[in-house]
Enzyme design. Structure first.
Site, PDB file in Angstrom:
ATOM      1  N   ASN A  40       0.816  -1.223   0.000  1.00  0.00           N
ATOM      2  CA  ASN A  40       0.000   0.000   0.000  1.00  0.00           C
ATOM      3  C   ASN A  40       0.851   1.276   0.000  1.00  0.00           C
ATOM      4  O   ASN A  40       0.402   2.324   0.448  1.00  0.00           O
ATOM      5  CB  ASN A  40      -0.939  -0.013   1.210  1.00  0.00           C
ATOM      6  CG  ASN A  40      -1.816  -1.246   1.223  1.00  0.00           C
ATOM      7  OD1 ASN A  40      -2.454  -1.558   0.227  1.00  0.00           O
ATOM      8  ND2 ASN A  40      -1.834  -1.967   2.332  1.00  0.00           N
ATOM      9  N   HIS A 126     -14.107  -2.274   6.838  1.00  0.00           N
ATOM     10  CA  HIS A 126     -12.948  -3.080   7.228  1.00  0.00           C
ATOM     11  C   HIS A 126     -13.188  -3.875   8.511  1.00  0.00           C
ATOM     12  O   HIS A 126     -13.935  -3.441   9.400  1.00  0.00           O
ATOM     13  CB  HIS A 126     -11.763  -2.126   7.442  1.00  0.00           C
ATOM     14  CG  HIS A 126     -10.449  -2.812   7.539  1.00  0.00           C
ATOM     15  ND1 HIS A 126      -9.782  -2.973   8.725  1.00  0.00           N
ATOM     16  CD2 HIS A 126      -9.677  -3.380   6.593  1.00  0.00           C
ATOM     17  CE1 HIS A 126      -8.641  -3.604   8.496  1.00  0.00           C
ATOM     18  NE2 HIS A 126      -8.552  -3.858   7.213  1.00  0.00           N
ATOM     19  N   GLU A 170     -16.049   3.846   4.690  1.00  0.00           N
ATOM     20  CA  GLU A 170     -14.680   4.149   4.276  1.00  0.00           C
ATOM     21  C   GLU A 170     -14.767   5.176   3.168  1.00  0.00           C
ATOM     22  O   GLU A 170     -15.870   5.483   2.684  1.00  0.00           O
ATOM     23  CB  GLU A 170     -13.984   2.871   3.773  1.00  0.00           C
ATOM     24  CG  GLU A 170     -13.776   1.875   4.887  1.00  0.00           C
ATOM     25  CD  GLU A 170     -13.159   0.553   4.446  1.00  0.00           C
ATOM     26  OE1 GLU A 170     -12.508   0.500   3.387  1.00  0.00           O
ATOM     27  OE2 GLU A 170     -13.350  -0.431   5.177  1.00  0.00           O
ATOM     28  N   SER A 174     -11.134  -0.904   0.804  1.00  0.00           N
ATOM     29  CA  SER A 174      -9.809  -1.518   0.737  1.00  0.00           C
ATOM     30  C   SER A 174      -9.698  -2.660  -0.253  1.00  0.00           C
ATOM     31  O   SER A 174      -8.623  -2.909  -0.787  1.00  0.00           O
ATOM     32  CB  SER A 174      -9.396  -2.006   2.125  1.00  0.00           C
ATOM     33  OG  SER A 174     -10.331  -2.935   2.622  1.00  0.00           O
ATOM     34  N   ASP A 199     -13.345   6.290   7.488  1.00  0.00           N
ATOM     35  CA  ASP A 199     -11.991   5.740   7.428  1.00  0.00           C
ATOM     36  C   ASP A 199     -11.359   6.143   6.089  1.00  0.00           C
ATOM     37  O   ASP A 199     -11.782   5.689   5.035  1.00  0.00           O
ATOM     38  CB  ASP A 199     -12.072   4.204   7.562  1.00  0.00           C
ATOM     39  CG  ASP A 199     -10.705   3.550   7.560  1.00  0.00           C
ATOM     40  OD1 ASP A 199      -9.760   4.128   7.002  1.00  0.00           O
ATOM     41  OD2 ASP A 199     -10.594   2.430   8.099  1.00  0.00           O
ATOM     42  N   HIS A 202      -7.201   4.498   2.725  1.00  0.00           N
ATOM     43  CA  HIS A 202      -6.661   4.280   1.370  1.00  0.00           C
ATOM     44  C   HIS A 202      -6.787   5.509   0.479  1.00  0.00           C
ATOM     45  O   HIS A 202      -6.407   5.457  -0.688  1.00  0.00           O
ATOM     46  CB  HIS A 202      -7.352   3.085   0.720  1.00  0.00           C
ATOM     47  CG  HIS A 202      -7.042   1.805   1.424  1.00  0.00           C
ATOM     48  ND1 HIS A 202      -5.869   1.102   1.214  1.00  0.00           N
ATOM     49  CD2 HIS A 202      -7.733   1.118   2.363  1.00  0.00           C
ATOM     50  CE1 HIS A 202      -5.863   0.035   1.984  1.00  0.00           C
ATOM     51  NE2 HIS A 202      -6.982   0.015   2.698  1.00  0.00           N
ATOM     52  N   LYS A 233       0.200   3.296   5.065  1.00  0.00           N
ATOM     53  CA  LYS A 233      -0.028   3.120   3.628  1.00  0.00           C
ATOM     54  C   LYS A 233       0.711   4.246   2.883  1.00  0.00           C
ATOM     55  O   LYS A 233       1.928   4.224   2.871  1.00  0.00           O
ATOM     56  CB  LYS A 233      -1.533   3.034   3.375  1.00  0.00           C
ATOM     57  CG  LYS A 233      -2.121   1.876   4.224  1.00  0.00           C
ATOM     58  CD  LYS A 233      -3.531   1.534   3.916  1.00  0.00           C
ATOM     59  CE  LYS A 233      -4.165   0.670   5.007  1.00  0.00           C
ATOM     60  NZ  LYS A 233      -3.525  -0.614   5.289  1.00  0.00           N
TER      61      LYS A 233
HETATM   62  C1  LIG Z   1      -9.853   0.579   5.477  1.00  0.00           C
HETATM   63  C2  LIG Z   1      -8.782   0.167   6.418  1.00  0.00           C
HETATM   64  N1  LIG Z   1      -8.780   0.680   7.654  1.00  0.00           N
HETATM   65  C3  LIG Z   1      -7.837   0.335   8.547  1.00  0.00           C
HETATM   66  C4  LIG Z   1      -6.834  -0.549   8.218  1.00  0.00           C
HETATM   67  C5  LIG Z   1      -5.817  -0.919   9.228  1.00  0.00           C
HETATM   68  O1  LIG Z   1      -4.718  -0.082   9.131  1.00  0.00           O
HETATM   69  P1  LIG Z   1      -3.319  -0.545   9.710  1.00  0.00           P
HETATM   70  O2  LIG Z   1      -2.690  -1.357   8.608  1.00  0.00           O
HETATM   71  O3  LIG Z   1      -2.597   0.702  10.014  1.00  0.00           O
HETATM   72  O4  LIG Z   1      -3.601  -1.380  10.913  1.00  0.00           O
HETATM   73  C6  LIG Z   1      -6.781  -1.094   6.955  1.00  0.00           C
HETATM   74  C7  LIG Z   1      -5.701  -2.031   6.641  1.00  0.00           C
HETATM   75  O5  LIG Z   1      -5.519  -2.600   5.655  1.00  0.00           O
HETATM   76  C8  LIG Z   1      -7.783  -0.741   6.022  1.00  0.00           C
HETATM   77  O6  LIG Z   1      -7.796  -1.263   4.810  1.00  0.00           O
END
Ligand SMILES: Cc1ncc(COP(=O)(O)O)c(C=O)c1O
Length: 381
Positions: A40, A126, A170, A174, A199, A202, A233
């Site tokens: 990422n 997620h 989100e 993801s 969130d 991404h 990421k």
């Molecule tokens: C939408 C989303 N939120 C949170 C996370 C978690 O983030 P982290 O990798 O910093 O734990 C991810 C991880 O892939 C994600 O895709």
């Protein structure tokens, strides 16, 4: 080991094997020869000299670890600077760093909703958000992916509810790389007065003139009540952040969140790397349209080659294959051809929607796309 536990673990693991869904770790070499289309690091900042220099300097100054949880001695001036920088960049008055995006979502969604509340979550949010919601004791309802008409109906149904209504989305999903209409969400937020948790994991770096995310891109900066972002990421580091309008939200996390209180804080060098990455991201404004075009080019080329790929301009491109075994076959074939791409299978995605997940990165060339397409076309479906 306890025989009953061992038998239980073996039975569950055997089920995974049987279903063709076995997962295993595979150690990557530091300088592999494969083109990495699986991680990422969307802006290729993890190898950026300024980011590496900032982390190295912080290692010299602060040492390798924060060595304590944040309420003991783990919270340093560099964490505080990063927290304030992230908040100002996104336009929020308050922010807090957490150790991972998973922990940030688990803390926010496990800590703010409670019994008597209802959480309306997009079907594809997620796992970290679901984990928090399930721990919170609030009632969970899931609306079909990106279907804001369905969300509106649910909001009307929940209007008489006494507790708090939360909406969880989100900005770039993801595993699908698609986006909701944040303007419409912002309008719904005004009408129904729910607490909106967004969130931006991404979208950060890739979306918005200064790269702060999809709220900026869609002209609704600061519409969400709470934003969660990750440093792992596009920000080329490790850790995460929560941004909010009200100091009480930050205070609640600091006072009640086990994820924040009871865990050694991210290292100062992580915070320093992210701080340098934010500056690099902000300086990439003129490059962002070309990044979006890169995404459109890859999507159009794959579609023209007969693959099922949704339109869009995000850095995540799913190639929908359906069957898990087929997705694995493609991933293995691509590896032989020099490309590292993940096959994403259930339970990460719904059954019969296994896919390749292509992660784009700044710096990919038309030749990369040409060779990738050639490899894809040569693989048996
Ligand atoms: C939408 C989303 N939120 C949170 C996370 C978690 O983030 P982290 O990798 O910093 O734990 C991810 C991880 O892939 C994600 O895709």
């Amino acid at each position: 080991m306890n025989a009953a536990l061992l038998a239980r673990l073996r039975a569950k693991l055997a089920e995974r094997v049987q279903a063709g869904l076995w997962r295993k770790t595979e150690a990557r070499l530091s300088h592999g020869t494969l083109l990495n289309l699986a991680n990422n690091d969307y802006l290729a900042l993890a190898q950026d000299p300024a980011v590496i220099a900032a982390a190295t300097e912080a290692l010299q100054v602060w040492g390798a670890s924060s060595s304590a949880s944040p309420l003991v001695t783990g919270y340093t001036t560099i964490h505080e600077t990063l927290e304030k920088t992230l908040a100002a960049w996104h336009g929020y008055p308050h922010g807090l760093l957490l150790n991972t995006g998973f922990a940030a979502n688990a803390a926010v969604l496990g800590g703010l909703p409670q019994k008597g509340d209802v959480v309306l979550a997009d079907r594809l949010v997620h796992a970290s958000m679901l984990s928090g919601i399930l721990a919170s004791g609030a009632r969970l309802r899931r609306f079909p992916h990106n279907d804001l008409n369905a969300l509106e109906l649910m909001l009307q149904e929940e209007a008489p509810v006494e507790g708090v209504v939360f909406v969880v989305t989100e900005s770039v999903y993801s595993m699908d790389g698609d986006c909701p209409d944040l303007r419409r969400l912002a309008q719904l937020r005004e009408r129904f007065n729910f607490c909106w948790i967004l969130d931006e994991a991404h979208a950060t770096g890739w979306e918005g003139a200064t790269g702060s995310g999809l709220q900026e891109e869609q002209g609704v900066r600061v519409a969400a009540d709470i934003v969660v972002g990750t440093l792992g990421k596009a920000l080329a580091s490790h850790g995460a952040y929560v941004l909010c309008h009200l100091p009480e939200v930050r205070d609640a996390l600091v006072n009640f969140s086990g994820e924040f209180i009871y865990s050694t804080y991210l290292a100062p060098s992580n915070a320093a790397a992210a701080l340098a990455a934010v500056q690099r991201v902000q300086a990439l404004t003129s490059e962002r349209p070309a990044l979006h075009q890169l995404s459109r080019d890859w999507r159009e080329a794959l579609t023209a080659a007969g693959f099922s790929v949704p339109a869009g301009h995000s850095p995540i491109i799913p190639v929908l294959l359906g069957d898990s075994a087929v997705a694995l076959k493609y991933a293995h074939g691509l590896r032989e051809a020099g490309f590292l791409v993940s096959a994403i299978r259930p339970p990460t995605v719904p059954t019969q929607t296994a896919r390749l997940r292509i992660s784009l990165r700044r710096g990919l060339t038309p030749e990369n796309l040409h060779h990738f397409l050639k490899a894809m076309k040569g693989l048996p479906s």
